[in-house]
Design a protein around this motif. Structure first.
Motif, PDB file in Angstrom:
ATOM      1  N   MET A 158     -11.198  51.832  47.184  1.00  0.00           N
ATOM      2  CA  MET A 158     -11.916  51.031  46.201  1.00  0.00           C
ATOM      3  C   MET A 158     -12.780  50.037  46.963  1.00  0.00           C
ATOM      4  SD  MET A 158     -10.304  48.409  43.380  1.00  0.00           S
ATOM      5  CE  MET A 158      -9.548  49.712  42.431  1.00  0.00           C
ATOM      6  N   SER A 159     -13.910  49.732  46.407  1.00  0.00           N
ATOM      7  CA  SER A 159     -14.785  48.721  46.989  1.00  0.00           C
ATOM      8  C   SER A 159     -14.032  47.397  47.085  1.00  0.00           C
ATOM      9  CB  SER A 159     -16.011  48.558  46.092  1.00  0.00           C
ATOM     10  OG  SER A 159     -16.610  47.310  46.278  1.00  0.00           O
ATOM     11  N   ALA A 160     -14.164  46.744  48.218  1.00  0.00           N
ATOM     12  CA  ALA A 160     -13.519  45.444  48.406  1.00  0.00           C
ATOM     13  C   ALA A 160     -14.015  44.451  47.363  1.00  0.00           C
ATOM     14  CB  ALA A 160     -13.781  44.924  49.809  1.00  0.00           C
ATOM     15  N   ALA A 161     -15.294  44.526  47.015  1.00  0.00           N
ATOM     16  CA  ALA A 161     -15.854  43.602  46.025  1.00  0.00           C
ATOM     17  C   ALA A 161     -15.199  43.797  44.659  1.00  0.00           C
ATOM     18  CB  ALA A 161     -17.357  43.789  45.921  1.00  0.00           C
ATOM     19  N   VAL A 162     -14.974  45.040  44.282  1.00  0.00           N
ATOM     20  CA  VAL A 162     -14.319  45.325  43.002  1.00  0.00           C
ATOM     21  C   VAL A 162     -12.881  44.818  43.035  1.00  0.00           C
ATOM     22  CG1 VAL A 162     -13.503  47.171  41.467  1.00  0.00           C
ATOM     23  CG2 VAL A 162     -15.802  47.281  42.451  1.00  0.00           C
ATOM     24  N   LEU A 166      -8.673  40.940  41.557  1.00  0.00           N
ATOM     25  CA  LEU A 166      -7.600  40.051  42.003  1.00  0.00           C
ATOM     26  C   LEU A 166      -7.853  38.605  41.564  1.00  0.00           C
ATOM     27  CD1 LEU A 166      -7.035  41.593  45.529  1.00  0.00           C
ATOM     28  CD2 LEU A 166      -5.415  41.643  43.619  1.00  0.00           C
ATOM     29  N   LYS A 167      -9.103  38.167  41.632  1.00  0.00           N
ATOM     30  CA  LYS A 167      -9.418  36.802  41.222  1.00  0.00           C
ATOM     31  C   LYS A 167      -9.321  36.628  39.705  1.00  0.00           C
ATOM     32  CE  LYS A 167     -12.431  35.327  44.984  1.00  0.00           C
ATOM     33  NZ  LYS A 167     -13.805  34.906  45.323  1.00  0.00           N
ATOM     34  N   ASN A 168      -9.850  37.595  38.967  1.00  0.00           N
ATOM     35  CA  ASN A 168      -9.934  37.438  37.520  1.00  0.00           C
ATOM     36  C   ASN A 168      -8.684  37.858  36.759  1.00  0.00           C
ATOM     37  OD1 ASN A 168     -12.764  36.472  36.887  1.00  0.00           O
ATOM     38  ND2 ASN A 168     -13.108  38.097  38.366  1.00  0.00           N
ATOM     39  N   ASN A 169      -7.876  38.732  37.347  1.00  0.00           N
ATOM     40  CA  ASN A 169      -6.693  39.213  36.633  1.00  0.00           C
ATOM     41  C   ASN A 169      -5.380  38.749  37.251  1.00  0.00           C
ATOM     42  OD1 ASN A 169      -8.231  40.760  34.754  1.00  0.00           O
ATOM     43  ND2 ASN A 169      -8.579  42.235  36.385  1.00  0.00           N
ATOM     44  N   HIS A 170      -5.422  38.345  38.511  1.00  0.00           N
ATOM     45  CA  HIS A 170      -4.176  38.007  39.199  1.00  0.00           C
ATOM     46  C   HIS A 170      -4.209  36.631  39.842  1.00  0.00           C
ATOM     47  CE1 HIS A 170      -2.805  42.031  38.375  1.00  0.00           C
ATOM     48  NE2 HIS A 170      -3.957  42.486  38.830  1.00  0.00           N
ATOM     49  N   ALA A 214      -5.616  49.589  47.378  1.00  0.00           N
ATOM     50  CA  ALA A 214      -6.807  50.435  47.244  1.00  0.00           C
ATOM     51  C   ALA A 214      -7.956  49.883  48.078  1.00  0.00           C
ATOM     52  CB  ALA A 214      -7.213  50.550  45.774  1.00  0.00           C
ATOM     53  N   ALA A 215      -8.100  48.575  48.097  1.00  0.00           N
ATOM     54  CA  ALA A 215      -9.151  47.963  48.916  1.00  0.00           C
ATOM     55  C   ALA A 215      -8.838  48.118  50.395  1.00  0.00           C
ATOM     56  CB  ALA A 215      -9.305  46.489  48.566  1.00  0.00           C
ATOM     57  N   MET A 216      -7.584  47.934  50.769  1.00  0.00           N
ATOM     58  CA  MET A 216      -7.195  48.035  52.177  1.00  0.00           C
ATOM     59  C   MET A 216      -7.382  49.451  52.719  1.00  0.00           C
ATOM     60  SD  MET A 216      -6.370  45.060  53.261  1.00  0.00           S
ATOM     61  CE  MET A 216      -5.534  45.447  54.774  1.00  0.00           C
ATOM     62  N   SER A 217      -7.180  50.443  51.864  1.00  0.00           N
ATOM     63  CA  SER A 217      -7.322  51.833  52.306  1.00  0.00           C
ATOM     64  C   SER A 217      -8.718  52.385  52.028  1.00  0.00           C
ATOM     65  CB  SER A 217      -6.272  52.699  51.622  1.00  0.00           C
ATOM     66  OG  SER A 217      -6.501  52.718  50.223  1.00  0.00           O
ATOM     67  N   SER A 218      -9.634  51.536  51.601  1.00  0.00           N
ATOM     68  CA  SER A 218     -11.024  51.901  51.289  1.00  0.00           C
ATOM     69  C   SER A 218     -11.142  52.913  50.147  1.00  0.00           C
ATOM     70  CB  SER A 218     -11.728  52.430  52.542  1.00  0.00           C
ATOM     71  OG  SER A 218     -11.763  51.440  53.533  1.00  0.00           O
ATOM     72  N   GLY A 271      -4.170  57.139  39.827  1.00  0.00           N
ATOM     73  CA  GLY A 271      -5.421  57.024  39.080  1.00  0.00           C
ATOM     74  C   GLY A 271      -5.399  55.957  37.994  1.00  0.00           C
ATOM     75  N   VAL A 272      -4.261  55.386  37.719  1.00  0.00           N
ATOM     76  CA  VAL A 272      -4.172  54.290  36.755  1.00  0.00           C
ATOM     77  C   VAL A 272      -4.167  53.014  37.592  1.00  0.00           C
ATOM     78  CG1 VAL A 272      -2.836  53.232  34.888  1.00  0.00           C
ATOM     79  CG2 VAL A 272      -2.875  55.716  35.140  1.00  0.00           C
ATOM     80  N   SER A 273      -5.352  52.418  37.766  1.00  0.00           N
ATOM     81  CA  SER A 273      -5.480  51.337  38.739  1.00  0.00           C
ATOM     82  C   SER A 273      -5.488  49.934  38.152  1.00  0.00           C
ATOM     83  CB  SER A 273      -6.738  51.542  39.582  1.00  0.00           C
ATOM     84  OG  SER A 273      -7.855  51.694  38.759  1.00  0.00           O
ATOM     85  N   TYR A 274      -5.540  49.812  36.839  1.00  0.00           N
ATOM     86  CA  TYR A 274      -5.446  48.477  36.271  1.00  0.00           C
ATOM     87  C   TYR A 274      -4.785  48.537  34.897  1.00  0.00           C
ATOM     88  CZ  TYR A 274      -9.608  49.015  33.281  1.00  0.00           C
ATOM     89  OH  TYR A 274     -10.508  49.406  32.332  1.00  0.00           O
ATOM     90  N   LEU A 275      -4.289  47.407  34.460  1.00  0.00           N
ATOM     91  CA  LEU A 275      -3.509  47.318  33.227  1.00  0.00           C
ATOM     92  C   LEU A 275      -4.249  47.903  32.030  1.00  0.00           C
ATOM     93  CD1 LEU A 275      -0.987  46.335  31.714  1.00  0.00           C
ATOM     94  CD2 LEU A 275      -2.096  44.097  31.527  1.00  0.00           C
TER      95      LEU A 275
END
Length: 134
Positions: free
Chosen positions: A88-92, A97-101, A82-86, A33-37
């Motif tokens: 999380m929304s792929a768009a999110v 990934l673009k903005n943080n990684h 999370a995106a690959m396993s659906s 449940g902790v999905s981002y920094l």
């Protein structure tokens, strides 16, 4: 914060303090449940500004930078999986990934083919005559 001599302006973020906090952040990063920094930092009451400050202050400290990159990498993998396993929304996920990684779109091969470089005439000097090829 005071140092041992009573200096109220003592350095808050020493290498030792940052290393201890990085251990806590890494533990938080491993939780479901902790999905981002930002989530991990928030749970530990550490600001994003502190994280940015550490990156600047300890840019030459190999162990600290490596630990920070490891933590960021864990969140990068979480987003992708999370995106690959659906979950999380792929768009999110793409946004994160673009903005943080620093992920980016690769140019499409078709666009590269369609945009051929402009040709310039070639001049060939044969000694006795000059030929211009279009």
């Amino acid at each position: 914060m005071f140092d041992n001599q009573g200096n109220k302006y003592a350095e808050k973020w020493t290498a030792e303090a940052v290393k201890e906090n990085l251990k806590l952040i890494e533990l938080e990063a491993g939780k479901e449940g902790v999905s981002y920094l930002g989530s991990a930092l928030s749970q530990l009451r550490i600001t994003r500004r502190a994280w940015s400050y550490w990156k600047k202050k300890f840019a030459d400290h190999e162990a600290i930078m490596e630990h920070m990159e490891l933590i960021e990498g864990k969140f990068e993998v979480k987003l992708f999986e999370a995106a690959m396993s659906s979950k999380m929304s792929a768009a999110v996920a793409i946004f994160g990934l673009k903005n943080n990684h620093h992920w980016s779109d690769k140019p499409v091969a078709e666009q590269a083919v369609a945009e051929k470089p402009a040709r310039r005439p070639i001049t060939v000097d044969l000694g006795t005559e000059v030929i211009v090829l279009p």
